[in-house]
Motif scaffolding. Structure first.
Motif, PDB file in Angstrom:
ATOM      1  N   ASN A   1       1.701   4.571  11.031  1.00 31.82           N
ATOM      2  CA  ASN A   1       0.009   4.169   9.741  1.00 31.82           C
ATOM      3  C   ASN A   1       0.959   2.887   8.440  1.00 31.82           C
ATOM      4  OD1 ASN A   1       0.123   7.332  10.790  1.00 31.82           O
ATOM      5  ND2 ASN A   1      -2.099   6.449   9.857  1.00 31.82           N
ATOM      6  N   ASP A   2      -0.198   1.882   8.368  1.00 34.68           N
ATOM      7  CA  ASP A   2       0.268   0.239   7.989  1.00 34.68           C
ATOM      8  C   ASP A   2      -0.745  -0.086   7.650  1.00 34.68           C
ATOM      9  OD1 ASP A   2       2.249  -1.017   6.457  1.00 34.68           O
ATOM     10  OD2 ASP A   2       3.854  -0.445   7.894  1.00 34.68           O
ATOM     11  N   THR A   3      -0.312  -0.732   6.866  1.00 39.74           N
ATOM     12  CA  THR A   3      -1.164  -1.941   6.262  1.00 39.74           C
ATOM     13  C   THR A   3      -2.212  -3.070   7.731  1.00 39.74           C
ATOM     14  OG1 THR A   3       0.645  -4.141   6.243  1.00 39.74           O
ATOM     15  CG2 THR A   3       0.052  -2.554   4.766  1.00 39.74           C
ATOM     16  N   PHE A   4      -3.147  -3.673   7.784  1.00 34.09           N
ATOM     17  CA  PHE A   4      -3.463  -4.195   8.842  1.00 34.09           C
ATOM     18  C   PHE A   4      -2.814  -5.586   8.937  1.00 34.09           C
ATOM     19  CE2 PHE A   4      -6.251  -7.332  11.098  1.00 34.09           C
ATOM     20  CZ  PHE A   4      -7.184  -6.636  11.974  1.00 34.09           C
TER      21      PHE A   4
ATOM     22  N   HIS B   1       0.675  -5.409   9.064  1.00 36.67           N
ATOM     23  CA  HIS B   1       1.318  -5.098  10.110  1.00 36.67           C
ATOM     24  C   HIS B   1       1.092  -4.918  11.203  1.00 36.67           C
ATOM     25  CE1 HIS B   1       4.501  -2.771  11.090  1.00 36.67           C
ATOM     26  NE2 HIS B   1       3.599  -1.666  11.377  1.00 36.67           N
TER      27      HIS B   1
ATOM     28  N   PRO C   1      -6.608  -1.167  13.522  1.00 31.85           N
ATOM     29  CA  PRO C   1      -5.905  -0.302  12.412  1.00 31.85           C
ATOM     30  C   PRO C   1      -5.413   0.795  12.630  1.00 31.85           C
ATOM     31  CG  PRO C   1      -8.146  -0.779  12.475  1.00 31.85           C
ATOM     32  CD  PRO C   1      -8.272  -0.811  13.536  1.00 31.85           C
TER      33      PRO C   1
ATOM     34  N   PRO D   1      -4.867   3.048   9.479  1.00 34.67           N
ATOM     35  CA  PRO D   1      -4.809   2.894   7.938  1.00 34.67           C
ATOM     36  C   PRO D   1      -3.978   4.161   7.727  1.00 34.67           C
ATOM     37  CG  PRO D   1      -7.034   3.143   8.647  1.00 34.67           C
ATOM     38  CD  PRO D   1      -6.228   3.586  10.679  1.00 34.67           C
ATOM     39  N   ALA D   2      -2.474   3.228   6.918  1.00 38.85           N
ATOM     40  CA  ALA D   2      -1.680   3.818   6.106  1.00 38.85           C
ATOM     41  C   ALA D   2      -2.829   5.383   5.067  1.00 38.85           C
ATOM     42  CB  ALA D   2      -1.469   3.173   4.572  1.00 38.85           C
ATOM     43  N   LYS D   3      -3.794   5.102   4.249  1.00 36.82           N
ATOM     44  CA  LYS D   3      -4.220   6.400   3.218  1.00 36.82           C
ATOM     45  C   LYS D   3      -5.014   7.326   4.431  1.00 36.82           C
ATOM     46  CE  LYS D   3      -4.406   3.901  -0.567  1.00 36.82           C
ATOM     47  NZ  LYS D   3      -5.134   3.302  -1.892  1.00 36.82           N
TER      48      LYS D   3
END
Length: 305
Positions: A54-57, A59, A91, A93-95
């Motif tokens: 999970n990470d930023t778009f 990334h 994506p 998502p990280a959250k």
């Protein structure tokens, strides 16, 4: 917007920006290999992106570019088959860590609104758009696609094929935790909802599971005998209820028990699938696997399925 990279002597790599009005809310990459057949219809090879976390778009976009160039089995297949290669930038998502978009899990499939809704339809829209882009380059592709994937992207490919078998000419998927979506709605009195089975496909995706068509799609499904990456035990991939169902109906032991159980169910339902376990490898691929997946797709291209 199309951004072209490379030189006339190398492959052409295009980044296609998101077009919500055309049905896709995220960009995708399209690679056209040097030597692609421009005289007769080809196939579009599709592999969804899988960054592994999970990470930023930003990334995921960077990782997708690496995957379409070199960091995926699909990138090698693109060169070997000489067919165009599409990879979306979906994506993860990280959250919202529980939404495993890259495997298209239950949480991802049940998204009702927002840009991540119906990633399967977004992928179909990307393929339709790519067909037009390729025509501009003088390349025609068949209506059906070739799907490839490993680990989460292999799971996505397996599940996408069950949802839309009429759109897939052939699918190869590996490292998929010893489990495939089962082409049945019940087993031993237990209802098998997506992604374990197909009982609620119409409710989620608006269409009945088409076993007749699913049986016609050639599938190559493989695992490494030394693979210990079992996503069924991960909370982002499976809920407790799903995990208990998998363990109860198949096995908590990924190899060989669970994988063999899936093979038996596919055989019982006359699904055109080859299951293979490679004794020398874990959660990865190598030249032998590449050669056998290449031969699998080459046969499909040759028969024009």
């Amino acid at each position: 917007m199309i951004v072209e990279e490379g030189t006339p002597a190398s492959d052409t790599v295009l980044k296609i920006e998101a077009h919500p009005e055309l049905g896709f809310n995220f960009p995708y990459y399209l690679r056209i290999p040097k030597g692609v057949n421009r005289k007769s219809a080809s196939y579009l090879l599709v592999e969804t992106n899988n960054s592994g976390n999970n990470d930023t778009f930003a990334h995921h976009e960077r990782e997708t570019y690496k995957e379409i160039i070199r960091n995926s089995l699909g990138s090698s297949l693109c060169e070997g088959l000489k067919v165009p290669f599409l990879m979306p930038v979906f994506p993860r998502p990280a959250k919202e860590w529980e939404i495993y978009t890259h495997a298209y899990d239950k949480d991802a499939a049940h998204i009702k609104k927002g840009p991540m809704k119906r990633l399967d339809l977004q992928l179909i829209a990307m393929c339709a758009h790519a067909k037009g882009v390729l025509q501009w380059y003088g390349i025609s592709v068949a209506e059906k696609i070739l799907m490839n994937g490993f680990s989460a992207s292999g799971t996505f490919a397996n599940r996408f094929t069950a949802i839309h078998p009429e759109r897939v000419a052939g699918v190869a998927c590996g490292g998929i935790n010893g489990i495939v979506i089962l082409p049945i709605d019940k087993r031993n009195g237990n209802t098998l909802d997506y992604p374990i089975g197909i009982s609620d496909l119409k409710k989620i995706f608006g269409k009945e599971f088409d076993l007749k068509v699913y049986r016609t799609v050639p599938q190559f499904i493989y695992m490494g005998a030394l693979d210990d990456n079992d996503a069924v035990t991960f909370d982002d991939a499976y809920s407790n209820a799903e995990r208990e169902l998998v363990f109860g109906q198949l096995s908590s032991k990924m190899l060989p028990d669970r994988f063999s159980g899936c093979q038996a169910i596919y055989t019982e339902n006359n699904v055109n699938a080859t299951f293979k376990t490679y004794p020398h490898i874990g959660h990865g691929t190598d030249r032998l696997i590449y050669n056998e997946v290449l031969a699998f797709f080459t046969n499909i291209i040759g028969t024009g399925q």
